[in-house]
Design a protein around this motif. Structure first.
Motif, mmCIF file in Angstrom:
data_model
loop_
_atom_site.group_PDB
_atom_site.id
_atom_site.type_symbol
_atom_site.label_atom_id
_atom_site.label_comp_id
_atom_site.label_asym_id
_atom_site.label_seq_id
_atom_site.Cartn_x
_atom_site.Cartn_y
_atom_site.Cartn_z
ATOM 1 N N GLU A 209 0.835 -1.204 0.000
ATOM 2 C CA GLU A 209 0.000 0.000 0.000
ATOM 3 C C GLU A 209 0.870 1.254 0.000
ATOM 4 N N LYS A 210 1.968 1.181 0.746
ATOM 5 C CA LYS A 210 2.905 2.298 0.819
ATOM 6 C C LYS A 210 4.255 1.884 0.238
ATOM 7 N N PRO A 211 5.001 2.867 -0.271
ATOM 8 C CA PRO A 211 4.717 4.296 -0.217
ATOM 9 C C PRO A 211 3.611 4.716 -1.176
ATOM 10 N N LEU A 212 2.782 5.650 -0.710
ATOM 11 C CA LEU A 212 1.797 6.247 -1.590
ATOM 12 C C LEU A 212 2.515 7.142 -2.590
ATOM 13 N N ILE A 213 1.971 7.193 -3.788
ATOM 14 C CA ILE A 213 2.556 8.026 -4.840
ATOM 15 C C ILE A 213 1.559 9.107 -5.224
ATOM 16 N N LYS A 214 1.955 10.324 -4.999
ATOM 17 C CA LYS A 214 1.147 11.483 -5.389
ATOM 18 C C LYS A 214 1.922 12.255 -6.448
ATOM 19 N N ILE A 215 1.240 12.831 -7.391
ATOM 20 C CA ILE A 215 1.907 13.721 -8.337
ATOM 21 C C ILE A 215 1.251 15.096 -8.255
ATOM 22 N N GLN A 216 2.019 16.098 -8.630
ATOM 23 C CA GLN A 216 1.472 17.446 -8.680
ATOM 24 C C GLN A 216 2.140 18.211 -9.797
ATOM 25 N N GLY A 217 1.403 19.154 -10.378
ATOM 26 C CA GLY A 217 1.947 19.966 -11.456
ATOM 27 C C GLY A 217 1.379 21.361 -11.409
ATOM 28 N N VAL A 218 2.067 22.296 -12.048
ATOM 29 C CA VAL A 218 1.545 23.661 -12.109
ATOM 30 C C VAL A 218 0.473 23.726 -13.193
ATOM 31 N N TRP A 219 -0.594 24.460 -12.915
ATOM 32 C CA TRP A 219 -1.753 24.492 -13.795
ATOM 33 C C TRP A 219 -1.417 24.883 -15.242
ATOM 34 N N PRO A 220 -0.629 25.949 -15.498
ATOM 35 C CA PRO A 220 -0.406 26.311 -16.900
ATOM 36 C C PRO A 220 0.276 25.230 -17.730
ATOM 37 N N ALA A 221 0.961 24.293 -17.071
ATOM 38 C CA ALA A 221 1.627 23.218 -17.808
ATOM 39 C C ALA A 221 0.655 22.130 -18.243
ATOM 40 N N ILE A 222 -0.520 22.073 -17.612
ATOM 41 C CA ILE A 222 -1.501 21.029 -17.971
ATOM 42 C C ILE A 222 -2.819 21.620 -18.466
ATOM 43 N N ARG A 223 -2.877 22.942 -18.585
ATOM 44 C CA ARG A 223 -4.115 23.646 -18.939
ATOM 45 C C ARG A 223 -4.726 23.145 -20.247
ATOM 46 N N PRO A 235 -4.007 5.511 -13.332
ATOM 47 C CA PRO A 235 -3.739 4.104 -12.973
ATOM 48 C C PRO A 235 -2.468 3.878 -12.163
ATOM 49 N N VAL A 236 -1.569 4.873 -12.126
ATOM 50 C CA VAL A 236 -0.256 4.628 -11.516
ATOM 51 C C VAL A 236 0.017 5.513 -10.299
ATOM 52 N N THR A 237 -1.013 6.188 -9.800
ATOM 53 C CA THR A 237 -0.840 7.078 -8.651
ATOM 54 C C THR A 237 -1.953 6.862 -7.637
ATOM 55 N N ASP A 238 -1.724 7.407 -6.438
ATOM 56 C CA ASP A 238 -2.742 7.390 -5.397
ATOM 57 C C ASP A 238 -3.490 8.710 -5.318
ATOM 58 N N LEU A 239 -2.879 9.780 -5.819
ATOM 59 C CA LEU A 239 -3.526 11.087 -5.791
ATOM 60 C C LEU A 239 -2.864 11.998 -6.817
ATOM 61 N N ILE A 240 -3.690 12.840 -7.442
ATOM 62 C CA ILE A 240 -3.204 13.780 -8.450
ATOM 63 C C ILE A 240 -3.612 15.187 -8.030
ATOM 64 N N ALA A 241 -2.631 16.080 -7.940
ATOM 65 C CA ALA A 241 -2.892 17.444 -7.504
ATOM 66 C C ALA A 241 -2.314 18.432 -8.516
ATOM 67 N N PHE A 242 -2.768 19.667 -8.412
ATOM 68 C CA PHE A 242 -2.190 20.733 -9.219
ATOM 69 C C PHE A 242 -2.248 22.028 -8.420
#
Length: 362
Positions: A209-223, A235-242
């Motif tokens: 279960e761990k380590p949990l994998i979270k990703i984050q990115g700056v909004w203009p890069a994914i806009r 499918p490959v993360t536990d949480l996605i943030a921006f």
């Protein structure tokens, strides 16, 4: 009548791309085995700033293992000469002393909930990072984490992190394809994505279960492709943030502030810089305000010290703009929901800072 204070909790980090069930699943996984303490931790995270309670020890310590980075991303403070001159060059190329890190861990063990092994730089550049994480877990620190650009997350190194007991790894992913390649040069998007796939497969095959994998990115890069971005990493993360792009480079002049602002971080966390100096918050990238020296002072003494209490008092008296890092910070900055995106049929409101260019490098 006293005006109501503006005390933003967790400002600037959005999980709105995620449906509620994914967010809840993440909370359940990160708190597995210490659920009651986790709930208390999150309750205090909000309650302490609102009541202006200075706990015996902070809830979280940011222990910066490394301040330098192996990349030169255009929106990062580490690319500036001011940062290098202040934070890297004078202090062993920005790497914390192993014994100092252990000293801090020894003191806060059993008194804090969370220890974050990163701040501005790339923590995996510290050759003893897995050893420090294991040391903290052996001392019963409940939540250990760090933020990385992911360059070192090949399977051999990931297995060292698994053995260390790390709870959460957050990977910065800004954009996709050539956009990512340009921002995160010399990293390659396909290679980074494959690392996350390999990690996900390993966890599934070994029932981890761990380590949990979270990703984050700056909004203009994914806009331009938020739904594609989300579905690629789902499918490959536990949480996605921006997060909306903040003024990392301190270029903005026409800043609009919220009224009656008080920073919550001064009641939640403390930062131990890789140079051994204390910072009042995680937004003082250049360490303009020094609140103590952890090589000479305890975490307790710095947390309750005159310098830190003066910062708290200035915020209480609406004088935060007299403090350089606070004046430049995104926490007191006014924001507005001025964009929308659709993620698998769900409408997501995108909040940006007023008068803040949402273009990487500006």
């Amino acid at each position: 009548m006293t005006k109501k204070k503006y005390i933003p909790i967790n400002k600037g980090h959005f999980f709105d791309l995620e449906p509620p069930e994914r967010i809840q699943a993440f909370k359940e996984k990160i708190s597995r085995g210490w659920e009651e303490e986790y709930n208390e931790y999150r309750k205090l995270w909000t309650e302490l700033p609102k009541k202006r309670i200075v706990r015996e020890y902070p809830l979280l310590v940011d222990l910066e293992t490394v301040s330098r980075c192996n990349l030169s991303c255009p929106m990062c403070p580490t690319v500036t000469k001011e940062f290098v001159d202040k934070r890297v060059t004078p202090f062993k190329r920005g790497q914390i002393d192993f014994d100092l890190a252990k000293k801090v861990i020894d003191e806060v063990a059993g008194k804090i909930y969370s220890l974050r092994f990163s701040w501005i730089g790339e923590p995996t550049l510290h050759k003893h990072l897995p050893d420090l994480i294991k040391y903290a877990k052996d001392k019963n620190i409940k939540e250990t984490s760090f933020l990385t650009n992911g360059y070192k997350l090949k399977m051999e190194y990931f297995l060292k992190l698994v053995k260390s007991g790390i709870d959460l790894i957050t990977v910065s992913i800004d954009g996709m394809g050539e956009n990512y390649n340009k921002i995160r040069y010399p990293l390659k998007f396909d290679e980074t994505l494959q690392k996350l796939k390999d990690i996900s497969n390993y966890k599934k095959e070994n029932n981890l279960e761990k380590p949990l994998i979270k990703i984050q990115g700056v909004w203009p890069a994914i806009r331009e492709y938020p739904e594609e971005f989300y579905n690629t990493f789902l499918p490959v993360t536990d949480l996605i943030a921006f997060n909306p792009l903040i003024d990392y480079l301190h270029n903005d002049n026409e800043i609009v502030y919220e009224d009656e602002f008080i920073c919550p971080q001064h009641y939640q966390r403390i930062v131990v810089g890789s140079n051994g100096q204390g910072s009042m918050c995680s937004s003082d990238d250049f360490m303009d305000i020094e609140i103590g020296d952890f090589r000479k002072n305890s975490v307790y003494d710095v947390w309750h010290g005159e310098k830190f209490n003066k910062i708290r008092a200035m915020h209480e008296n609406n004088k935060f703009m007299e403090i350089k890092p606070c004046k430049n910070c995104y926490y007191p900055r006014k924001a507005q929901a001025d964009e929308e995106a659709y993620i698998n049929g769900r409408l997501v409101k995108i909040e940006n800072y007023v008068n803040r260019a949402q273009k990487v490098g500006e």
